[in-house]
Design an enzyme around this catalytic site. Structure first.
Site, PDB file in Angstrom:
ATOM      1  N   GLY A  42      -0.363  11.182  -6.862  1.00  0.00           N
ATOM      2  CA  GLY A  42      -1.327  10.396  -6.094  1.00  0.00           C
ATOM      3  C   GLY A  42      -2.750  10.912  -6.091  1.00  0.00           C
ATOM      4  CD  GLU A  96      -1.195  14.668  -0.890  1.00  0.00           C
ATOM      5  OE1 GLU A  96      -1.439  14.124  -1.987  1.00  0.00           O
ATOM      6  OE2 GLU A  96      -0.065  15.075  -0.580  1.00  0.00           O
ATOM      7  CG  ASP A  97      -2.075  10.539  -2.286  1.00  0.00           C
ATOM      8  OD1 ASP A  97      -1.682  11.428  -1.504  1.00  0.00           O
ATOM      9  OD2 ASP A  97      -1.293   9.837  -2.956  1.00  0.00           O
ATOM     10  CG  ASP A 100       2.987   9.221   6.516  1.00  0.00           C
ATOM     11  OD1 ASP A 100       2.384   8.443   7.252  1.00  0.00           O
ATOM     12  OD2 ASP A 100       4.220   9.144   6.333  1.00  0.00           O
ATOM     13  CE  LYS A 128      -0.411   5.411   6.124  1.00  0.00           C
ATOM     14  NZ  LYS A 128       0.942   5.040   5.626  1.00  0.00           N
ATOM     15  CG  PHE A 149       2.845   1.345   2.377  1.00  0.00           C
ATOM     16  CD1 PHE A 149       3.495   2.547   2.605  1.00  0.00           C
ATOM     17  CD2 PHE A 149       2.616   0.949   1.061  1.00  0.00           C
ATOM     18  CE1 PHE A 149       3.926   3.331   1.543  1.00  0.00           C
ATOM     19  CE2 PHE A 149       3.041   1.729   0.003  1.00  0.00           C
ATOM     20  CZ  PHE A 149       3.694   2.923   0.243  1.00  0.00           C
ATOM     21  CB  VAL A 150      -3.115   2.175   1.987  1.00  0.00           C
ATOM     22  CG1 VAL A 150      -3.621   1.600   3.300  1.00  0.00           C
ATOM     23  CG2 VAL A 150      -2.863   3.665   2.128  1.00  0.00           C
ATOM     24  NE  ARG A 162       1.966   6.738  -9.027  1.00  0.00           N
ATOM     25  CZ  ARG A 162       2.313   7.439  -7.948  1.00  0.00           C
ATOM     26  NH1 ARG A 162       1.382   7.850  -7.107  1.00  0.00           N
ATOM     27  NH2 ARG A 162       3.571   7.714  -7.695  1.00  0.00           N
TER      28      ARG A 162
END
Ligand code: IMP
Ligand code: MG
Length: 176
Positions: A42, A96-97, A100, A128, A149-150, A162
């Site tokens: 990611g 990091e993308d 969570d 998030k 959710f993205v 992606r």
């Protein structure tokens, strides 16, 4: 526009944010032994953009990790691909993308500290905060988002989306 997607951050907004983060990082890591550590898959687009905006002599590497599925609630993760060189004495910036629960990076930070890294910080494009299950210190944070959710800019649903240059909310009808 693709079906089932609602744009959350445009390509321009993402690139502006990258520039802003890169400036801060350049200032903070002057004189240090910076290793950007991207988490596959990611983080790849963000990492590629970020490294070219940081005005320092840096190195970069990648790790691939996966959370254990099923009964475990320990947040333990499995290392699928490790770094290729020693991290002893390095100033590591994990890229990091999205964060969570925070489980993945919390575990990874411990692993890297035990291997003798000089410092470990985190840069993430998205976070998030509502979903956090573990206290995690995130030094550089692009955008804080609600619990949607993205996809896009490295993030996937079932390995799709992606490659999109923007970040979009994936409509629930696409996965429910
Ligand atoms: P954590 O250990 O719960 O913080 O897991 C973070 C990882 O879950 C991210 O690196 C993503 O791979 C994935 N993830 C979490 N939320 C999303 C999302 O909204 N879209 C795509 N991937 C996500
Ligand atoms: Mg990830």
């Amino acid at each position: 526009m693709k079906e089932g997607l609602t744009v959350l951050y445009s390509e321009k907004e993402l690139q502006d944010k990258v520039e802003e983060l890169a400036k801060e990082i350049t200032k903070d890591y002057e004189g240090k032994d910076l290793l950007l550590l991207g988490i596959l898959k990611g983080a790849v687009p963000f990492m590629a953009d970020l490294m070219r905006k940081i005005d320092l002599d840096l190195k970069y590497d990648f790790m691939d990790v996966s959370s254990y599925q099923g009964s475990t609630s320990t947040g333990e993760v499995r290392i699928l691909k490790d770094v290729s060189e020693s991290i002893d004495g390095k100033d590591i910036l994990i890229v990091e993308d999205i964060i969570d629960t925070g489980n993945t990076l919390s575990y990874l930070k411990n692993v890297l500290f035990n291997r003798g890294a000089n410092s470990i910080e985190i840069v993430t494009m998205l976070s998030k905060p509502e979903r956090r299950k573990i206290d995690l210190d995130v030094k550089y944070n692009g955008f804080e988002i609600e619990d949607n959710f993205v996809v896009g800019y490295g993030m996937d649903y079932d390995e799709k989306y992606r490659g999109l240059p923007y970040i979009a909310i994936l409509d629930e009808s696409m996965y429910k």
